[in-house]
Structure formats: C-alpha cells, structure tokens
Design a protein around this motif. Structure first.
Motif, PDB file in Angstrom:
ATOM      1  N   SER A   1      24.715 107.923  74.123  1.00 29.82           N
ATOM      2  CA  SER A   1      24.375 108.754  72.960  1.00 29.82           C
ATOM      3  C   SER A   1      24.962 108.165  71.693  1.00 29.82           C
ATOM      4  O   SER A   1      24.546 108.500  70.594  1.00 29.82           O
ATOM      5  N   GLN A   2      25.999 107.363  71.868  1.00 30.63           N
ATOM      6  CA  GLN A   2      26.692 106.807  70.719  1.00 30.63           C
ATOM      7  C   GLN A   2      27.235 105.425  71.097  1.00 30.63           C
ATOM      8  O   GLN A   2      27.591 105.195  72.250  1.00 30.63           O
ATOM      9  N   ILE A   3      27.283 104.528  70.122  1.00 33.05           N
ATOM     10  CA  ILE A   3      27.926 103.222  70.342  1.00 33.05           C
ATOM     11  C   ILE A   3      28.999 103.060  69.266  1.00 33.05           C
ATOM     12  O   ILE A   3      28.717 103.206  68.072  1.00 33.05           O
ATOM     13  N   CYS A   4      30.224 102.795  69.709  1.00 31.67           N
ATOM     14  CA  CYS A   4      31.324 102.575  68.766  1.00 31.67           C
ATOM     15  C   CYS A   4      31.833 101.147  68.936  1.00 31.67           C
ATOM     16  O   CYS A   4      31.998 100.680  70.066  1.00 31.67           O
ATOM     17  N   ALA A   5      32.078 100.478  67.840  1.00 32.68           N
ATOM     18  CA  ALA A   5      32.649  99.133  67.890  1.00 32.68           C
ATOM     19  C   ALA A   5      33.907  99.118  67.032  1.00 32.68           C
ATOM     20  O   ALA A   5      33.865  99.476  65.857  1.00 32.68           O
ATOM     21  N   THR A   6      35.022  98.723  67.648  1.00 32.85           N
ATOM     22  CA  THR A   6      36.241  98.585  66.855  1.00 32.85           C
ATOM     23  C   THR A   6      36.317  97.154  66.313  1.00 32.85           C
ATOM     24  O   THR A   6      35.797  96.220  66.925  1.00 32.85           O
ATOM     25  N   ARG A   7      36.954  97.023  65.172  1.00 33.37           N
ATOM     26  CA  ARG A   7      37.184  95.691  64.578  1.00 33.37           C
ATOM     27  C   ARG A   7      38.610  95.615  64.087  1.00 33.37           C
ATOM     28  O   ARG A   7      39.067  96.468  63.345  1.00 33.37           O
ATOM     29  N   ASP A   8      39.303  94.548  64.500  1.00 28.68           N
ATOM     30  CA  ASP A   8      40.588  94.203  63.935  1.00 28.68           C
ATOM     31  C   ASP A   8      40.289  93.713  62.519  1.00 28.68           C
ATOM     32  O   ASP A   8      39.384  92.893  62.331  1.00 28.68           O
ATOM     33  N   MET A   9      41.032  94.214  61.525  1.00 30.68           N
ATOM     34  CA  MET A   9      40.653  93.914  60.140  1.00 30.68           C
ATOM     35  C   MET A   9      41.929  93.811  59.316  1.00 30.68           C
ATOM     36  O   MET A   9      42.441  94.796  58.806  1.00 30.68           O
ATOM     37  N   HIS A  10      42.463  92.592  59.255  1.00 35.38           N
ATOM     38  CA  HIS A  10      43.788  92.417  58.675  1.00 35.38           C
ATOM     39  C   HIS A  10      43.766  91.853  57.259  1.00 35.38           C
ATOM     40  O   HIS A  10      42.918  91.012  56.943  1.00 35.38           O
ATOM     41  N   PRO A  11      44.769  92.248  56.436  1.00 32.44           N
ATOM     42  CA  PRO A  11      45.016  91.510  55.193  1.00 32.44           C
ATOM     43  C   PRO A  11      45.619  90.136  55.535  1.00 32.44           C
ATOM     44  O   PRO A  11      46.145  89.955  56.650  1.00 32.44           O
ATOM     45  N   ALA A  12      45.556  89.178  54.610  1.00 26.08           N
ATOM     46  CA  ALA A  12      45.954  87.795  54.901  1.00 26.08           C
ATOM     47  C   ALA A  12      47.448  87.646  55.217  1.00 26.08           C
ATOM     48  O   ALA A  12      47.849  86.670  55.851  1.00 26.08           O
ATOM     49  N   ASP A  13      48.272  88.619  54.794  1.00 25.45           N
ATOM     50  CA  ASP A  13      49.716  88.516  55.055  1.00 25.45           C
ATOM     51  C   ASP A  13      50.155  89.582  56.070  1.00 25.45           C
ATOM     52  O   ASP A  13      51.211  90.186  55.952  1.00 25.45           O
ATOM     53  N   HIS A  14      49.341  89.789  57.094  1.00 24.27           N
ATOM     54  CA  HIS A  14      49.613  90.879  58.040  1.00 24.27           C
ATOM     55  C   HIS A  14      50.897  90.638  58.843  1.00 24.27           C
ATOM     56  O   HIS A  14      51.232  89.494  59.171  1.00 24.27           O
ATOM     57  N   ILE A  15      51.554  91.742  59.177  1.00 23.65           N
ATOM     58  CA  ILE A  15      52.837  91.717  59.898  1.00 23.65           C
ATOM     59  C   ILE A  15      52.737  91.016  61.265  1.00 23.65           C
ATOM     60  O   ILE A  15      53.717  90.470  61.765  1.00 23.65           O
ATOM     61  N   SER A  16      51.535  91.010  61.875  1.00 24.51           N
ATOM     62  CA  SER A  16      51.395  90.421  63.214  1.00 24.51           C
ATOM     63  C   SER A  16      51.158  88.913  63.176  1.00 24.51           C
ATOM     64  O   SER A  16      51.098  88.272  64.219  1.00 24.51           O
ATOM     65  N   PHE A  17      51.021  88.332  61.974  1.00 19.18           N
ATOM     66  CA  PHE A  17      50.745  86.893  61.896  1.00 19.18           C
ATOM     67  C   PHE A  17      52.058  86.107  61.908  1.00 19.18           C
ATOM     68  O   PHE A  17      52.978  86.397  61.125  1.00 19.18           O
ATOM     69  N   ALA A  18      52.131  85.092  62.751  1.00 24.79           N
ATOM     70  CA  ALA A  18      53.309  84.229  62.771  1.00 24.79           C
ATOM     71  C   ALA A  18      53.546  83.628  61.380  1.00 24.79           C
ATOM     72  O   ALA A  18      54.685  83.471  60.939  1.00 24.79           O
ATOM     73  N   SER A  19      52.451  83.331  60.668  1.00 23.84           N
ATOM     74  CA  SER A  19      52.564  82.683  59.350  1.00 23.84           C
ATOM     75  C   SER A  19      53.256  83.577  58.315  1.00 23.84           C
ATOM     76  O   SER A  19      53.718  83.085  57.282  1.00 23.84           O
ATOM     77  N   THR A  20      53.339  84.891  58.604  1.00 27.76           N
ATOM     78  CA  THR A  20      54.007  85.824  57.695  1.00 27.76           C
ATOM     79  C   THR A  20      55.535  85.725  57.820  1.00 27.76           C
ATOM     80  O   THR A  20      56.262  86.162  56.939  1.00 27.76           O
ATOM     81  N   HIS A  21      55.994  85.176  58.969  1.00 29.09           N
ATOM     82  CA  HIS A  21      57.436  85.156  59.263  1.00 29.09           C
ATOM     83  C   HIS A  21      57.912  83.709  59.338  1.00 29.09           C
ATOM     84  O   HIS A  21      57.710  83.034  60.353  1.00 29.09           O
ATOM     85  N   ALA A  22      58.549  83.246  58.252  1.00 29.02           N
ATOM     86  CA  ALA A  22      58.993  81.850  58.197  1.00 29.02           C
ATOM     87  C   ALA A  22      59.888  81.526  59.389  1.00 29.02           C
ATOM     88  O   ALA A  22      60.736  82.332  59.773  1.00 29.02           O
ATOM     89  N   GLY A  23      59.651  80.384  60.000  1.00 29.13           N
ATOM     90  CA  GLY A  23      60.500  79.928  61.099  1.00 29.13           C
ATOM     91  C   GLY A  23      60.110  80.495  62.452  1.00 29.13           C
ATOM     92  O   GLY A  23      60.798  80.247  63.452  1.00 29.13           O
ATOM     93  N   HIS A  24      59.021  81.251  62.524  1.00 29.81           N
ATOM     94  CA  HIS A  24      58.589  81.813  63.815  1.00 29.81           C
ATOM     95  C   HIS A  24      57.204  81.304  64.195  1.00 29.81           C
ATOM     96  O   HIS A  24      56.386  80.980  63.339  1.00 29.81           O
TER      97      HIS A  24
END
Ligand code: ZN
Length: 238
Positions: free
Chosen positions: A51-74
C-alpha cells in the motif's frame, strides 16, 4: 480519534527500503554484494502487495560527525567517543565521507527511483525519509534522526497510512537495516526481512545481526519469492 493498533488492524503492508544509495552500492562506502540487489529490488518494487513504499536516505552535511575526515588524526572504521547534544558523549564508528547532500552518492539507485515512480502511477503512496541531516548526530535507523532522541517522519507516515507490517530490504544489513528492523519491531510492525535484497558490510557482523533480528521478533527469509508469498498469504487471511 481511536488509536491505531497495528496488531489488530486489517493487514496492510509497506515496502521499506533502507539507504539504497549510490555511495553504498558503487560509491565511497560500497557494501560488498550490493551490486547484485537491482534484480531483487526491482521485483519487490513491482509487486502489487504494498500500500505504501518508503525509502530512507542517509543525507549528510560535508562535515558530518560520522566522517573520519571530520576528526583529524583518525581513520575510517575506527571507533571514537564523540560529543552528543542530548547524551553528553556517544561511541561513534567513523566512516569514509558518504551520502553528502547534493552529490550523486546520496541519490537513490535508478532502479529504486524508477520503481517508486511507476508505483506512484499505480496509486501507491511513496515516501522518502532523510536521516543524518544534522552534523552533530548520526542515525542508523530510518525511524530516528538523532540516535534515540528524535523521530523521523517514517513512523507517522506508516501509521498514517494504516500500515500494519513492513517488508524491509536494503543496506547495510549489519548497520542501518539492523537498526531500522529493531525499531520496526518496537513499533509493533512485525517486520519481514528478505536477505536476497540486503547486503552487509562485514560477514560476521551480518550473521550476528540476522540472528539478533530473529530474536527480536523479525521474520527473516532468504528469497524475494518466498517473502512475497508470505505477504500474499497474510493479505488473503485478512
Ligand atoms: Zn551515514
């Protein structure tokens, strides 16, 4: 208005596709085996049972907390304690930059876009839910936007359409699919997971997640054919 109870209402199924986006299939965080999902996903999307179709999307800003590139040295795939606006601090797995809003990597796969367009033409309600949009918090589950703190519009969309059960597929089995299925169990939606249309990041983690989902009350089947037969039987019983 009487409360809607998915346990007692007549059967209505939604197809819930988790993060079927380019970065997870052929981009910066490609999940092994995700390139074989197009056929199974297309089969699910063209089914008339939903009856319904739902699609989730990960949608991050470029400096997101989950990006290794946001945390120097990691480095990507490390775990790190990061500040959380509601909880002080949380353990965060770091990832390569992925699904940055406005990039191709954040787009849904063509097969999903097209399948949803065709479903809409058949009168099926299609809903897109974005998560991870706040730079300070990550979210694996499609039901929440900030760990357990804020709800996404997904539950309201499902319950608003009087959906009683969800068939869940997508990526990654051991992260966002896992978290979304566990939340669907908590919401009483008795999820059915179809492994042929899922792919996981790590083999051992994926096997562990599948066991955990069964224990939490999700029904897990191997093939799309088997899943669609189950949905059909449930709809006929209603
Ligand atoms: Zn993400």
């Amino acid at each position: 208005m009487p409360a809607f109870n998915p346990q007692t209402a007549p059967s209505r199924w939604a197809l819930l596709l988790v993060d079927v986006q380019h970065d997870f299939v052929d981009g910066s965080l490609a999940v092994p085996g995700a390139d074989r999902l197009q056929g199974p996903l297309s089969q699910l999307l063209s089914s008339s049972h939903f009856s319904q179709i739902c699609a989730t999307r990960d949608m991050h800003p470029a400096d997101h907390i989950s990006f290794a590139s946001t945390h120097a040295g990691h480095e990507a795939f490390e775990e790190l304690d990061v500040p959380h606006p509601a909880r002080g601090s949380v353990r965060q797995k770091l990832w390569p930059d992925h699904c940055v809003a406005g990039t191709r990597g954040a787009e849904l796969l063509g097969v999903v876009k097209q399948g949803m367009q065709e479903a809409e033409q058949r009168g099926v309600e299609c809903v897109e839910v974005h998560k991870g949009t706040d730079r300070q918090v990550d979210s694996y589950s499609g039901f929440v936007t900030a760990q357990d703190v804020l709800f996404s519009p997904l539950a309201a969309a499902l319950f608003g359409a009087h959906v009683t059960r969800v068939l869940i597929a997508g990526v990654a089995t051991d992260f966002c699919v896992r978290a979304t299925v566990l939340d669907a169990c908590r919401f009483g939606l008795r999820p059915l997971v179809v492994l042929e249309a899922c792919a996981g990041v790590e083999e051992a983690g994926t096997q562990r997640a599948v066991r955990e989902l069964s224990e939490a009350g999700a029904e897990v089947v191997q093939s799309v054919e088997e899943a669609l037969e189950k949905v059909q039987r449930d709809l006929q019983r209603a």
